[in-house]
Design a protein around this motif. Sequence first.
Motif, PDB file in Angstrom:
ATOM      1  N   ASP A   1       0.813  -1.195  -0.004  1.00 57.53           N
ATOM      2  CA  ASP A   1      -0.201   0.015  -0.090  1.00 57.53           C
ATOM      3  C   ASP A   1       0.917   1.363  -0.084  1.00 57.53           C
ATOM      4  N   ALA A   2       2.102   1.007   0.050  1.00 59.99           N
ATOM      5  CA  ALA A   2       3.047   2.177   0.332  1.00 59.99           C
ATOM      6  C   ALA A   2       2.845   3.137  -0.751  1.00 59.99           C
ATOM      7  N   GLY A   3       2.717   2.865  -2.071  1.00 62.48           N
ATOM      8  CA  GLY A   3       2.861   3.635  -3.214  1.00 62.48           C
ATOM      9  C   GLY A   3       1.502   4.491  -3.369  1.00 62.48           C
ATOM     10  N   MET A   4       0.361   3.921  -2.926  1.00 60.15           N
ATOM     11  CA  MET A   4      -1.141   4.386  -3.098  1.00 60.15           C
ATOM     12  C   MET A   4      -1.071   5.641  -1.797  1.00 60.15           C
ATOM     13  N   LEU A   5      -0.420   5.180  -0.528  1.00 58.97           N
ATOM     14  CA  LEU A   5      -0.640   6.053   0.580  1.00 58.97           C
ATOM     15  C   LEU A   5       0.307   7.324   0.082  1.00 58.97           C
ATOM     16  N   GLY A   6       1.387   7.181  -0.265  1.00 60.73           N
ATOM     17  CA  GLY A   6       2.161   8.261  -0.726  1.00 60.73           C
ATOM     18  C   GLY A   6       1.709   9.048  -1.600  1.00 60.73           C
ATOM     19  N   ALA A   7       1.082   8.453  -2.721  1.00 60.96           N
ATOM     20  CA  ALA A   7       0.619   9.215  -3.780  1.00 60.96           C
ATOM     21  C   ALA A   7      -0.543  10.395  -3.202  1.00 60.96           C
ATOM     22  N   LEU A   8      -1.417   9.550  -2.434  1.00 61.88           N
ATOM     23  CA  LEU A   8      -2.392  10.761  -1.737  1.00 61.88           C
ATOM     24  C   LEU A   8      -1.637  11.679  -0.681  1.00 61.88           C
ATOM     25  N   TYR A   9      -0.859  11.239  -0.030  1.00 61.24           N
ATOM     26  CA  TYR A   9       0.020  12.362   0.874  1.00 61.24           C
ATOM     27  C   TYR A   9       0.693  13.278   0.002  1.00 61.24           C
ATOM     28  N   HIS A  10       1.010  13.209  -1.454  1.00 57.95           N
ATOM     29  CA  HIS A  10       1.733  13.994  -2.307  1.00 57.95           C
ATOM     30  C   HIS A  10       0.534  14.714  -2.779  1.00 57.95           C
TER      31      HIS A  10
END
Length: 302
Positions: A279-288
């Motif tokens: 899930d790291a990529g999706m979570l980071g995309a949202l944070y960005h």
Amino acid sequence: MYICIDIGGTDIKYGVMDVAGEFAVHGTLPTEAKTYGGLGIVRKVSDLVRETCGVYDVRGVAISTAGMVDPATGEIVYALEESIPQYRGVNWKAIMRENFDLPASVENDVNCAALGELWKGAGRGASSLFAMTVGTSIGGCLIMDGRVVHGVSRSAGEIAYMRVPGGRLHERCSATCLVASVCRTKGLPAGSIDGHAVFDLLRKGDPDAAEEVTALIDALADAITNVIAVANPERVVLGGGIMAQEEVLRPPLEEALRGRLPPLVYEATTIAFAATQNDAGMLGALYHFLQEHGNLSVSVLP
């Protein structure tokens, strides 16, 4: 709600999340990059966005993707043709704006994974971190004060090219290198085992596997030492397929770093293993996305 998409060479992971990073929908599609190329990915993502907008009140699209990205414009500025053909030049911000009237953010997948760990994972609470992914190749991302450091050519963190004893880091410390070395040492056909098999051999006391894993740890410790010498981050977060073997890797890695770093530096730097997994990529995309559009609240900040 926000549509979050993580585009890799093999899979497209997607989710629908609220501002706190809680999933309402979670799924995966095959990328089929070599079959349909960049245009095929655009069609898949567009279909996904269209279907999701029919169900949820979507406020934006947050994209994590393989390749080199210009986050300001949303364009893919470089992608390996052998991984994702005809992907260079795709502009995700323009596609989302023109086809769906939605704001979008776009960032490199390693950078997004690092932001995901900063927000919800092993980097939570850190003022600075360097994230390293050790898989098929090696990736890296430096975050200072909550923001990715991109560098002048948007290639900061490309540690696969870092020189360590024996060659480039990719040639000394990747899963590809580890598996190939064990096959060569044991006289096995190339590609006949994978990383899991190497660590199975290690646990059974196989001396060849032990030797090659030790070589990987030495190269990784050299790379971490170089990163710490330059950036002095509060935390180093290790992710990727190989780093799932924390119980095997942590003790010798910490010992190697203790021998390479001054005590003051070693004691001030935390070595952590990634916690958000796929899930790291999706979570980071949202944070960005929330960063870029000024929507970060106190509850969202790490």
